[in-house]
Every structure is written in structure tokens, then in C-alpha cells.
Design an enzyme around this catalytic site. Structure first.
Site, PDB file in Angstrom:
ATOM      1  N   ALA A   1      44.132  41.522  38.684  1.00  0.00           N
ATOM      2  CA  ALA A   1      45.415  40.922  38.304  1.00  0.00           C
ATOM      3  C   ALA A   1      46.474  41.595  39.166  1.00  0.00           C
ATOM      4  CB  ALA A   1      45.694  41.119  36.825  1.00  0.00           C
TER       5      ALA A   1
ATOM      6  N   CYS B   1      46.192  30.681  40.941  1.00  0.00           N
ATOM      7  CA  CYS B   1      46.249  32.108  40.621  1.00  0.00           C
ATOM      8  C   CYS B   1      46.409  32.289  39.119  1.00  0.00           C
ATOM      9  CB  CYS B   1      47.404  32.791  41.347  1.00  0.00           C
ATOM     10  SG  CYS B   1      47.546  34.516  40.861  1.00  0.00           S
TER      11      CYS B   1
ATOM     12  N   LYS C   1      43.355  25.008  47.073  1.00  0.00           N
ATOM     13  CA  LYS C   1      42.408  25.914  46.405  1.00  0.00           C
ATOM     14  C   LYS C   1      42.460  25.686  44.898  1.00  0.00           C
ATOM     15  CE  LYS C   1      40.842  30.743  46.437  1.00  0.00           C
ATOM     16  NZ  LYS C   1      41.070  32.068  47.036  1.00  0.00           N
TER      17      LYS C   1
ATOM     18  N   THR D   1      39.192  32.493  41.075  1.00  0.00           N
ATOM     19  CA  THR D   1      38.559  33.321  40.042  1.00  0.00           C
ATOM     20  C   THR D   1      38.626  32.664  38.660  1.00  0.00           C
ATOM     21  OG1 THR D   1      40.654  34.438  39.734  1.00  0.00           O
ATOM     22  CG2 THR D   1      39.082  35.459  41.246  1.00  0.00           C
TER      23      THR D   1
ATOM     24  N   THR E   1      35.138  39.268  47.359  1.00  0.00           N
ATOM     25  CA  THR E   1      34.910  40.588  46.773  1.00  0.00           C
ATOM     26  C   THR E   1      33.949  41.448  47.594  1.00  0.00           C
ATOM     27  OG1 THR E   1      35.319  39.613  44.614  1.00  0.00           O
ATOM     28  CG2 THR E   1      34.176  41.723  44.634  1.00  0.00           C
TER      29      THR E   1
END
Lengths: 316, 311
Positions: free
Chosen positions: B74, B134, B170, B198, B275
């Protein structure tokens, strides 16, 4: 356009030389780097750090895992873990430098539980060297070192670094912990009076202990111990400096202390970090800015060592 | 890029990529941090962290927490803002021999449009990734990405000022039906789709009984989400992208060449590494070698033959 950035960090392999329990949950891991790692680390400074990939290290035998960690130990590891050094030995050889580092760690979670099972000859992936270390001011004559719990390794490294490279500098170390048992060093009764820490004594650096419960040395916070000591000494602001690493409340206390005595002060901070190289932006440290506002700097890339006056501390 | 006998180049929304491997937004900084670890020209492209009109400090810490086979973040779109990005980072990006996508974020449609309009004029920038997914900011972000009507509105508005440079949208996986949001983006003129961002998630400190992250929730990434992401890429490929002729950038927990191949076979024209770059900054380079090896073993001369080849 600035010059193309020189390669000064990388991924490489290290070989485990030894991995020994010091006391309680504290261990000492000695690594020898390959040629690439040795080249990258030959000029490393105290306060810099590396990251180890522990995801490929297996869990130790169940009987070895401390009871309070058996539940959490089964968690899988994905990210690397950051470690500073308690010592770095650079040996120049004809084919290039050979670097050995000593890492002190405390077994407190799934990654460090895995570290317990590393043995001589094992190979492990290293990312580093990372961050910026302590910078030694010109003409430093008196260094006051503060270490709190697991913040101790880079402070020990700084002590040996100053001994080797700044022989004219007088060093005094103060180490704080919750109790005698939780000190990450070997404690013994000194020749003259009181307890001394062997690791610092071997460097001929006088050391003082403070414990929260009074089970060794001064009964109270290490910052209070240093305050009393500074009141009796005269440490000149232009030739003295304070260096500290430890939990954040201790660093906040150190910043106030240094300010009260008008001494320059560098502190090494800690944050949870995913990458260690400035990609993930997770390890933010809040810094005071000129306009009275604050901004975030990254512990991994802009730190972990900061000027104590710049950091905005939060109440725990 | 020709790796001896194998052609790894792909066409992505009219741009030729050297390889189908890109680095995902928010995991490669402004790209200069990664150049110490690999030859950036081997990459198909990089996607910068989100750029907003004004600088953003981001969220308080802790900003990340590890989970089994993943992590939550975050960060809160911490970035230097458009002006400083143009001044400091665009000249560095201009030196890189790879495609540069800028990830756009904002709180209002006007803010997205202002940033896109200004950055489109920079020759160093090849395309845009519209971040409407996001999960970690209070305004903007995911609120745009869950409503098909808003997706159309923002996609059309930004597309209008991109000066013909490809616009990738996205998408968030945290929706009832990702094909609906994908179709909305395509209908409004998206040149490519990026999926997935995510998954909104939480980790709790059982001693304190509080969330570990200062933001309380974060976005889950890493190997844990890979099979879900592969499924969603295949679903959108079958239901939207294939017939529309729109390429997909597949993302979600890719660590190895075989992970990347799953996404490509599912329907992704290119893949984004996220990641995994945190742990091994040279992951993308190793994946590229692995893709070439696979093509050789399978007797493929061109990797694009694999796209959507799921039987």
C-alpha cells in the site's frame, strides 16, 4: 547528462564459513563472497547492508525451532531479508580482493528460523552492498557509539572500522537491551570494575551496558546512561559525534540527547523493505523539509543512515 | 530480439517489442535503478511507476507485508510528480534502448488528461498505461476501474490526447466480471489491456488485533495470484481481446519462464514482471533466456505463434 552510473551493487553467491549460536536467540553467521561479491564489497562502510535470499533454505529439525516460533516458522518466505554486518574483512590477493563478512542475527521469524540450518559449505544468494553507511567527519577525535538490541552489529562494525582507519579517535560504546539475557554480546566481569562486553573489549573500546530491568549495568535506558556520561565529560561539538543504531524510540532519544549537547548525530534506521534497491518504495522514512512540511526518503537507498536532526520520529 | 534461431520480437499495439517481457509498474522504479542489474535493451519495455500531476508523498509505513507466496503493498502512488519526472527522469529514460510506457494516475479525469497530454509530447515516451486499478488511494484509482461507464469516459478522454501513442488500460481483478470492464476499455479506444493489477487484501497482527499495513488494506501480488491471473487473461482473451485484435499484457506472480509461458499460451502478447524483480532484479533477463529455450525445444521459430495457443 551525468555519466553512466557505475555498477556498484549486484547479485552474487556467498559460501557459509560458519554459523554459531552466540547466546539465547542470537547467532553469528560468517560468509565468504565469490569474486564478484568481493569486488563489490571491498570498500563497504559500516551501516551499509546486504539482503539474503532465504527462501531456498530449509527449516531446521522441528526440535531446533524455538517453541514460540513453531507456528510462524512454517510460513513460506518470498522476499529477501536485510542484514547489516558486525565485521567485514578484506584480504587483498593477487587475483583480487577476498571479502568475508560477519552477520549477527536474532531468530525471531520464519526467515531467521531457516537461517539456523545454514552450515559450513552452503551457498546463498546475496544482493548488495546496499544503502549508505556512516560517514566519518574530518577531524573526528571522539566518537560516542550507541547500540540497542539488534541494532548492535553495525555499531560494532563502526567501532572496528574507526580503530583500523582512524587510530587517533577515542571511542566509547554504550549498549542497551531489555535485560542481560537479551544483550547480543558476550558479557563478562571486567578487570577493574563492572561488566564489559567482550566484542568491544577485543577492539580495546571501552563499553557500558544499560538494561531496562537492571539485570546488567545501568538500570534504565541507554540514552539516560549516555546523558549522565556526557554530563561528566567534555565532548567538543567540532571534534565529537554520536552514532547510533537501534529501535526507533531509542534513536529518537538519541537525537534529543545529541541536540541537547550540541553534538552531530548519525542514526541508522530500520524499515520493512521488499527490494532494498529503491524499486518498491516501501521503506519510507519521514524527513523534515525546509518549508515546515515533511517528505519521505527511502531507508534502503537514501539511508539507512540519516542525520538525526532530519528525521521526524513518531510516537510508538 | 533474435536469440540465434528464435525470433522473440512481438507486435504490441503497433509497437515492436524486442521481447515479450516487460517490467511492471511500481516494481521497476523509474527504470534507472534496474540498469545496474541487466541490459535493459533485452526487455520488451518498462512501465514506470505511476506519475501524477503533483508530487505524492505516499502512505505512512508499514507499506508492505509479506504473506505466504506473496506480499501486500500500500505505497499510495508515491511519486515525484509530472514536472520533476520530465526534468530528471525522462532524459535518463531517453537513453534506454527499450520501449517506455508511463503509468498514469490521478484523482480526476482532468488530472489524467493533463498528465497524458504533456507527456505525450516527450519523444522518449512510447506509450501509456492507464492506472484505474490502484487499490491503495482514497480518490481515483480503483474507483475508476470498477465502473464500466467511468472506464469508457476516462479511456476516451486520455486516448484523445495521447497523440496516437498506444494507450494500455490496466484492469483490476477485484470486479464481478473482468470481461465487462475490459470490453468497456476496448470500446472507448484502448489499444491494449494490462491484467491484472493486485487483489485487495488484508493481513492482521494478532497480538495488536490491527491490520499490519498503515493503510489497513493493500494489494496482493506474487506467486499466490498467478493461477487466478492466468485464468483472467484467458477469459478476457476469449471473450474480448481476440476478436477485437487487442493485445494483452499479462501480469500476476510471474517468477519463471514457465510462468510467463502460461500467460502467453493463455492469450497474453507480452508479460509484465513485478514482485519477482524485488527478489532477483535480473528476473526478466532470465525469463527471456527461458522463453528462447522453450521455443527451441518446441520447434517454434517465432514466439508470437504461442499467443493464445491454449488447446
Amino acid at each position: 547528462m551525468e555519466d553512466k552510473k557505475a555498477v556498484n551493487k549486484g547479485i552474487f553467491e556467498a559460501e557459509v564459513l560458519s554459523n554459531q549460536q552466540i547466546r539465547q536467540c542470537y547467532y553469528r553467521l560468517n560468509l565468504q563472497f565469490d569474486a564478484k561479491g568481493s569486488r563489490l564489497f571491498q570498500n563497504v562502510t559500516p551501516g551499509q547492508f546486504l539482503e539474503l535470499d532465504l527462501s531456498r533454505v530449509s527449516l531446521p529439525d522441528a526440535s531446533m525451532i524455538p517453541a514460540h516460533l513453531r507456528d510462524t516458522a512454517v510460513k513460506q518466505i518470498l522476499l529477501r531479508r536485510p542484514f547489516s554486518f558486525s565485521d567485514v574483512i578484506v584480504t587483498p590477493l593477487s587475483e583480487g580482493p577476498c571479502v568475508k563478512v560477519e552477520i549477527m542475527y536474532c531468530v525471531l521469524g520464519p526467515a531467521t528460523v531457516r537461517m539456523m540450518s545454514l552450515k559450513s559449505g552452503d551457498r546463498i544468494s546475496v544482493l548488495g552492498p546496499l544503502g549508505n553507511g556512516f560517514s566519518i567527519p574530518q577531524g573526528l577525535k571522539q566518537a560516542v557509539l550507541l547500540a540497542g538490541g539488534m541494532g548492535s552489529p553495525p555499531v560494532l562494525h563502526l567501532a572496528s572500522h574507526l580503530k583500523r582507519h582512524h587510530p587517533g579517535c577515542e571511542i566509547t560504546a554504550f549498549v542497551g537491551a531489555k535485560s542481560c539475557e537479551s544483550l547480543p554480546f558476550s558479557v563478562r566481569i571486567g578487570d577493574h570494575k563492572g561488566l564489559v562486553l567482550e566484542e568491544f573489549e577485543m577492539l580495546q573500546v571501552p563499553s557500558h551496558i544499560a538494561t531496562d530491568d537492571g539485570s546488567a549495568g545501568y538500570h534504565g535506558f541507554v540514552t539516560d546512561k549516555v546523558r549522565h556520561w556526557l554530563e561528566d565529560q567534555s565532548v567538543a561539538p567540532d571534534s565529537g559525534a554520536v552514532f547510533a543504531c537501534g529501535p526507533e524510540p531509542m534513536l529518537a532519544g538519541t537525537a534529543r540527547l545529541a541536540n541537547d549537547f550540541n553534538l552531530p548525530c548519525q542514526i541508522s534506521m530500520e524499515r520493512m523493505m521488499a527490494c532494498g534497491i529503491g524499486l518498491c518504495q516501501s521503506c519510507a522514512v519521514e524527513i523534515k523539509s525546509d518549508a515546515g512540511d515533511t517528505k519521505y526518503r527511502l531507508c534502503c537507498k537514501d539511508g539507512p543512515v540519516f542525520d538525526a536532526n532530519d528525521v521526524l520520529f513518531h510516537k510508538a | 530480439m533474435m536469440e540465434q534461431d528464435v525470433n522473440l520480437t512481438v507486435d504490441f499495439a503497433g509497437l515492436q517489442l524486442a521481447t515479450p517481457v516487460m517490467t511492471a509498474s511500481g516494481t521497476c522504479g523509474y527504470a534507472d535503478e534496474l540498469s545496474e542489474f541487466m541490459d535493459m535493451s533485452a526487455l520488451g519495455g518498462i512501465t514506470t511507476k505511476s506519475i501524477t500531476l503533483k508530487p505524492r508523498k505516499g502512505n505512512p509505513t508499514p507499506r508492505i507485508v509479506e504473506t505466504s507466496a506473496g506480499m501486500l503493498n500500500a505505497i499510495g502512488l508515491a511519486n515525484m510528480g509530472m514536472d520533476q519526472f520530465i526534468e530528471e527522469k525522462v532524459p535518463i529514460l531517453d537513453q534506454l534502448d527499450t520501449r517506455i510506457f508511463v503509468n498514469l494516475a490521478g484523482q480526476t479525469i482532468d488530472e489524467y488528461v493533463t498528465v497524458a497530454e504533456r507527456l505525450a509530447k516527450e519523444p522518449a515516451i512510447d506509450g501509456f498505461e492507464l492506472n484505474i486499478s490502484c487499490p491503495n488511494v482514497k480518490k481515483g484509482g480503483i474507483t475508476f476501474g470498477t465502473d464500466p461507464k467511468l472506464i469508457k469516459e476516462i479511456t476516451a478522454a486520455v486516448k484523445n490526447v495521447c497523440l496516437g501513442k498506444p494507450l494500455m488500460v490496466k484492469l483490476t481483478p477485484t470486479v464481478m466480471d473482468i470481461s465487462v470492464t475490459a470490453a468497456a476499455a476496448v470500446e472507448a479506444g484502448a489499444d491494449a489491456l494490462g491484467l491484472v493489477n493486485t487483489f485487495t487484501a488484508m493481513v492482521i497482527d494478532i497480538q495488536k488485533r490491527t491490520p499490519v499495513l498503515a493503510n489497513r488494506t493493500g494489494g496482493l501480488s506474487g506467486p499466490a495470484i498467478k493461477p487466478i491471473a492466468v485464468y483472467l487473461v484467458n477469459k478476457v482473451y476469449n471473450e474480448v481481446a481476440r476478436d477485437a485484435g487487442i493485445p494483452i499484457l499479462g501480469m500476476g506472480g510471474i517468477r519463471t519462464a514457465s510462468d510467463a509461458l502460461e500467460f502467453i499460451i493463455a492469450g497474453a502478447t507480452a508479460v509484465g514482471i513485478g514482485t519477482a524483480t524485488f527478489v532477483y532484479p535480473d528476473t526478466a533477463k532470465n525469463i527471456i533466456h527461458g522463453l528462447a529455450d522453450y521455443c527451441r525445444q518446441e520447434g517454434l521459430s517465432n514466439i508470437s505463434e504461442l499467443v493464445g495457443s491454449l488447446r
